[in-house]
Design an enzyme around this catalytic site. Structure first.
Site, mmCIF file in Angstrom:
data_model
loop_
_atom_site.group_PDB
_atom_site.id
_atom_site.type_symbol
_atom_site.label_atom_id
_atom_site.label_comp_id
_atom_site.label_asym_id
_atom_site.label_seq_id
_atom_site.Cartn_x
_atom_site.Cartn_y
_atom_site.Cartn_z
ATOM 1 C CB SER A 176 1.934 -6.017 3.800
ATOM 2 O OG SER A 176 0.949 -6.755 4.455
ATOM 3 C CG ASP A 348 1.576 -12.099 -1.508
ATOM 4 O OD1 ASP A 348 1.049 -12.495 -0.457
ATOM 5 O OD2 ASP A 348 2.087 -10.970 -1.633
ATOM 6 C CG HIS A 379 2.590 -10.779 2.080
ATOM 7 N ND1 HIS A 379 1.949 -10.030 1.103
ATOM 8 C CD2 HIS A 379 2.485 -10.047 3.217
ATOM 9 C CE1 HIS A 379 1.468 -8.921 1.621
ATOM 10 N NE2 HIS A 379 1.785 -8.909 2.906
#
Length: 404
Positions: A176, A348, A379
């Site tokens: 991320s 995601d 995610h």
């Protein structure tokens, strides 16, 4: 008053529209072993691994805490091992790499495979709230976003690891926001290019034009980030330690309710997850960050491009950048000597599949080694799903073995 109402609406919106954890995780129940109340080091050592705490000071004075697992459960303390650096995502911490049990969490897996595992913590999270001159009570301390994480935190962390281990290079694995700061570091720092010739991105993020994450999207659309800044908020979340102390008991009583709140802050979870670990997650997450960092994410949603922080006026931007507009981070200029492996999810909502596809198209073709799409992953699954050990981590280990 309008700002407060918007904040309350944001909390209500994200907690009532979050998808709960899938029922398929129910069979994978393990005891928490009291991990919800243990420190990072106690958790790691409780499973038979060594754990060290290190501190690195950035060029601008932030003191970052790193954790190290130098070898696996059956390791030889006298053997030098190839270091690997893991970097967490938004509102997260190094805890994300040990959230599950040995054999399931990437840090343990890499240590058992013979690697020297280092886990970084960005400025402002629960492990990195110290500075050489600034107090965390001051506004100056919280005057940062992922710009500084890319320009200062990641290079300082990498330099510390290579100097501490004697190895000249290491593989870098980011999740991320750990990928956002990597793009920035590789584009701006030639030393990072030399230190980390292999970059593995989990849930890679750059441009967030198509983001579907409820919390961030709502914050951006309604300019809640701007309103909170006007109210004088510096830290997001303001008191993660207090939040965790209240949250653990809540999660013990209702793991699915707990999951909904955590997902609202960090993004949804779709892969198989050990529900009994939710109180452990609550004891260590979220890690927190600055409000300015959340503003930067919200700006990306509104401006629909991957750029440096926008200070809101031509004069302010000229002061910071010598240009009336913030500079754009152009991944088309990513150094071709660095090899990149990306793992993205079809579900995601933060690293949206359309945005990831656009990112991949812009990367130099000579850099991209592999782009693996996991259709049912969201995610958090890259680091929290208990099947990530077979879906992703086997590939990660093989990549490291091949290039190091």
């Amino acid at each position: 008053m309008k700002s407060l109402i918007n904040l309350l609406l944001l909390i209500l919106y994200i907690t009532t529209t979050t998808t709960t954890i899938v029922a398929s995780s129910k069979p994978f129940v393990e005891k928490t072993n009291g991990d919800d109340l243990k420190t990072f080091e106690q958790i790691v050592m409780g499973y038979g691994y060594p754990c060290e705490s290190h501190y690195v000071t950035t060029q601008d004075g932030y003191i970052l805490q790193l954790f190290r697992i130098p070898y696996g459960q059956s390791g030889d303390t006298h053997t030098t091992r190839q270091p690997v650096l893991l970097q967490h995502g938004l509102l997260d911490s190094s805890f994300t790499w040990i959230v599950n049990l040995p054999g399931q969490s990437l840090a343990y897996i890499l240590a058992d495979q013979g690697y020297d595992v280092w886990m970084g913590n960005n400025r402002g999270n629960t492990y990195s709230t110290n500075h050489t001159t600034l107090s965390p009570e001051s506004a100056q301390f919280w005057d940062f976003s992922f710009d500084e994480m890319g320009r200062y935190d990641l290079p300082a962390t990498m330099e510390y690891v290579v100097q501490s281990t004697g190895y000249k290079t290491l593989p870098y694995i980011g999740h991320s926001e750990g990928t956002i700061q990597a793009w920035i570091s590789y584009l701006s720092n030639s030393s990072v290019v030399d230190w980390a010739p292999l970059f593995i991105g989990l849930g890679p993020v750059g441009n967030v034009s198509n983001i579907q994450n409820n919390g961030l999207k709502y914050m951006a659309i309604h300019n809640i980030d701007t309103d909170l800044a006007k109210m004088g908020m510096l830290r997001f979340l303001p008191s993660p330690t207090l939040l965790r102390s209240l949250f653990v008991d809540f999660c013990l009583g209702c793991d699915e309710c707990c999951a909904g709140v955590i997902e609202a802050l960090c993004g949804p979870h779709r892969g198989a997850f050990n529900d009994s670990r939710m109180s452990v997650v609550a004891g260590h997450e979220p890690g927190g960050t600055s409000l300015k960092n959340m503003q930067h994410w919200a700006q990306g949603v509104r401006e629909k491009q991957f750029q440096a922080f926008d200070y809101g006026s031509s004069s302010a931007n000229i002061l910071h950048y010598n240009d009336p507009a913030p500079p754009v981070y152009d991944v088309r200029n990513f150094p071709s000597s660095v090899k990149v492996a990306l793992f993205s999810g079809g579900m995601d909502e933060l690293a949206d599949p359309i945005d990831v596809s656009d990112l991949v198209k812009q990367l130099p073709s000579s850099s991209l080694l592999v782009w693996k799409i996991i259709p049912n992953y969201a995610h958090l699954d890259y680091v929290w799903a208990i099947d990530a050990n077979t879906v992703i981590y086997q590939d990660v280990v093989q990549l490291i073995q091949k290039y190091f």
